[in-house]
Design a protein around this motif. Sequence first.
Motif, short mmCIF file in Angstrom:
data_model
loop_
_atom_site.label_atom_id
_atom_site.label_comp_id
_atom_site.label_asym_id
_atom_site.label_seq_id
_atom_site.Cartn_x
_atom_site.Cartn_y
_atom_site.Cartn_z
N ASN A 35 0.82 -1.22 0.00
CA ASN A 35 0.00 0.00 0.00
C ASN A 35 0.85 1.27 0.00
O ASN A 35 0.34 2.37 0.21
CB ASN A 35 -0.94 0.01 1.21
N GLU A 128 -1.18 -2.66 15.67
CA GLU A 128 -2.02 -2.51 14.48
C GLU A 128 -3.42 -2.02 14.86
O GLU A 128 -3.99 -1.14 14.22
CB GLU A 128 -2.13 -3.85 13.75
N LEU A 132 -4.93 1.37 13.29
CA LEU A 132 -5.92 1.29 12.20
C LEU A 132 -7.37 1.29 12.67
O LEU A 132 -8.26 1.58 11.87
CB LEU A 132 -5.66 0.03 11.35
N HIS A 133 -7.62 0.96 13.92
CA HIS A 133 -9.01 0.87 14.36
C HIS A 133 -9.34 1.70 15.60
O HIS A 133 -10.09 1.24 16.46
CB HIS A 133 -9.38 -0.60 14.61
N VAL A 205 -2.24 8.58 6.99
CA VAL A 205 -2.38 7.75 5.79
C VAL A 205 -0.98 7.24 5.41
O VAL A 205 0.01 7.91 5.72
CB VAL A 205 -3.00 8.55 4.62
N PRO A 206 -0.92 6.06 4.78
CA PRO A 206 0.41 5.45 4.56
C PRO A 206 1.34 6.29 3.70
O PRO A 206 2.55 6.20 3.87
CB PRO A 206 0.07 4.11 3.87
N PHE A 230 -0.86 -4.32 7.65
CA PHE A 230 -1.07 -2.94 7.20
C PHE A 230 -1.45 -2.80 5.73
O PHE A 230 -1.69 -1.70 5.25
CB PHE A 230 0.18 -2.10 7.51
N TRP A 233 -4.54 -0.71 4.64
CA TRP A 233 -4.63 0.70 5.05
C TRP A 233 -4.58 1.58 3.79
O TRP A 233 -3.56 1.59 3.10
CB TRP A 233 -3.46 0.99 5.99
#
Lengths: 459, 465
Positions: A35, A128, A132-133, A205-206, A230, A233
Amino acid sequence: MSARPTEILDRTQPPSPAASSPARFPDWIEHTLSNGLKVIIYEQRTAATINVRLYIKSGATADGTKLRLAAMTYGLLTRGTTSRDANAIAEEIDFLGADLSAGAGLDNATLSLSALSKHLDKGLDLFEDAALHPTFPEKELEFLRQQSLNRLQLSKSDGGSLAGEAFSREVYQSHPYGNPSLGTEQSLNAITTEDVKRYYRAFAVPNNAFIAVAGDVDAGTIIAKLEARFKAWPQGVVPEIKFDLPKPSEKTQVILVQKDGAVQSAVHVGHLGVPRNHPDYIKIYVTNMLLGGYFGSRLNLNLREQHGYTYGAGSGFSAHLLLGDFSTSAQVRNEVTADAIRETLAELHRITAEPVSKSELEEVKNYIIGTFAIQNETAPAVMNRISLIELYGLPRDYYQTFREKVAALTTNDILETAQKYIHPDRVHIVLSGDAKAIGSSLERFGKVSVQDADGNSVS
Amino acid sequence: MKTMLKLAAVLFAVMLPFAAASAQSNAANAKFAAKPIKFVEYDLPNGLHVILHEDHSVPVVASYVLYHVGSKDERPDRTGFAHFFEHLMFEGTDNIKRGEIDKYVSGAGGNLNASTGFDQTDYYINLPANQLKLALWIESERMMHGKVEEIGIETQRKVVKEERKVRLDNQPYGTILEQLAANAFMGTPYSWTPIGSAQYIDLAKASEFQDFYKTYYVPNNATLSLAGDLDIEQTKKLIEAYFGPIPRGKDVPRPAVTVTPPTAPKMVDVKKDNTPLPATILAWQGPKETEPDAYALEMLTQILGTGKSSRLYKQLVDKSQAAVEVEAFPFFQEKAGMAGLLAIGNSGVPIEKLDEMLKAEIENVKQNGVSDEEYQKSINQQETGAASANGSMQNRAKNLARYHTFYGNANLVNTELENYLKVTRDDLKRVANKYLTKEGVTVIHYTVPVQEAPTPAPDNSKKPN
């Protein structure tokens, strides 16, 4: 303390060094996940521990008017996810004997995991989940808000903090680097969960991030684990933010932050500096080291060892992504406050007026080059350095060539650098202290403004 | 310069002495988590104990010299003397001119420092490996030819007074350790702290420095520990050449420490202008650092007050929001120990409420002990501490020397974790009842002065929406 009979070796001279073995800055591995998220890995297997850190390349400068928005946002990452509440996160991470924490600086923010390498999988699951959550629960925001309000209050009784805050305010003016670092009561009270969610969505954001890993793991293993966690993402468009540049000072001014009953004054003298990626940064670093960067520097030898004004005096070029500043620092007893400022200014004048001696420059170069290796002993220390390359866009060989560049500097380079970047005739002299005890002694340096902790003028 | 002040930063100064102490006792090495630290150790004929650890991973060498003298060896009318003396040991020697010790080390690409505790004074020098001889020269000169001149004494008197102000007087809660020692260790030489009192530093005469040097800065009262990129056989020869000629001193006097257990609780009210939020500290006398109970009590205080899943954090900070911060501090020394719990209250919270909540948690753990999960968590945290304790060469040199001097077993650097693993769940309940007694508690309050509250208390009612 008494004379001894002659010994086997000559004690009157320092021993000469043995042949040196060259110290290389360690190498690392870079990889990009599917990503677009970049991963930097430094393997060091001496201790059975591992550090994993997610960097987001936006921080408090993106707060807008809601100062501490970034800090609140990242503070909430470990206080609630779609599958764990704050308590569950704390229980799980503490049970592993691990640490998971998040925070925001001026230009970036981080989520950091440190754990025994045998707990890597469980640690990464929590890492993670937080990244992410996060759910940014209302109740947890209220909790952090109260904590922050109390910390803000606590900071106002710390003289060093008062002076540091006032210095940033004077130097950076309306630029966000000059904002109160703990926010204001008003800004803290204004932050909502919608603000926090919006902030995280926009910047985390990545394509505006990378992950640094250091310690007891091989690159292939950690890449696979991070890819699995990841890869989903999604990238995003990061808002661009523009700032007005502060104006350089034109003449010397004195700001005194009132702190009744203080037994010491905390004093800064300085002005605007350079950003971290400035091409002259290494020259500036060496010049400052000589002036106030280590125990044997001119400022410390003068203010501490010669005059006994302070426990320690120094200076630094604090260099951020967009701008930087130059500042001296010392905490001195009330009655020598003006003397300490006079000596500080004298040292700034001297370094810009006279070339340093060859031996003084050699000593400081040796110090920087030698301690550079000592500072690279542990995996987290190396990880921090490699991360700076990524954060500030430094050349990839920055640390490999660092020592050669330091070694090449001449006494003339130092004089030129000092003249270009240190301006003793137009400084901000900013201090906190007991105005009743020290106020009138400061008039000789320039116009004195007395302020309260929030920067409001008092007289 | 941006001052990013966090509470941790405020507490750092307060906690520094505690942090140092607990780092030392955490310095185990997990038997299943790290490579063993190999070392050799021996005595020179003059009594100097030498420990050498060879590791070539980075071309640096750490030198650590520990003198077994600290503030508890001071006369009650000369508190702060050992620490003041430590400052003077940077002045120079018969062969090194004033101010040059630091210059030689910096110029060789190294750094150095020293610290003074209740039981020890230590000096460390980190250097590129090819400069090993420089460290040996400086440390042997310091042990053999220390020189104290009037000009140095006068300057360092001023510097040390400023150090006291930075660390204690001008720092919110900066005097916690001083208050704790004065009360928990009353009547013993642990009742004052290494920074001491400025007034006594002024009284010290030149002859007292001579006496102190001859009594304590002798090879039979010191351990030299070297770690890093060195060759053991070659280094032994160098050590013999530099330190061999130093004469052995007389036997070193050791103060008797008789701690009197308190029969009734004590209350101390500290009034200081710079107290922004109310703070309370509950402290009890505890075991010496070498006793097995020290390990148990450290684990118990950790379960109570370390980390966001600890009992005090959950109860005082998270659930009731009465406190902004809690800390546990085990503080175990050579001949006495204590354990304490600290809570800094949120604005407007009555300090008595903090005490009540702390005491309720103490009673709970005394009655019910800890859960199996808490016990396992504490073991896991010790394991992590052990795995991270020996990262730098400086830490290895230091841990080896401390374990030798105070535990008589340098190999604890590899095995100390076992002492934590020996502690059982029942031990944790037992030490709670043995040490955290109602009659033995010292309560110290830092109350917010009424006239010094310029910042209005944060208004909890204003919730944005």
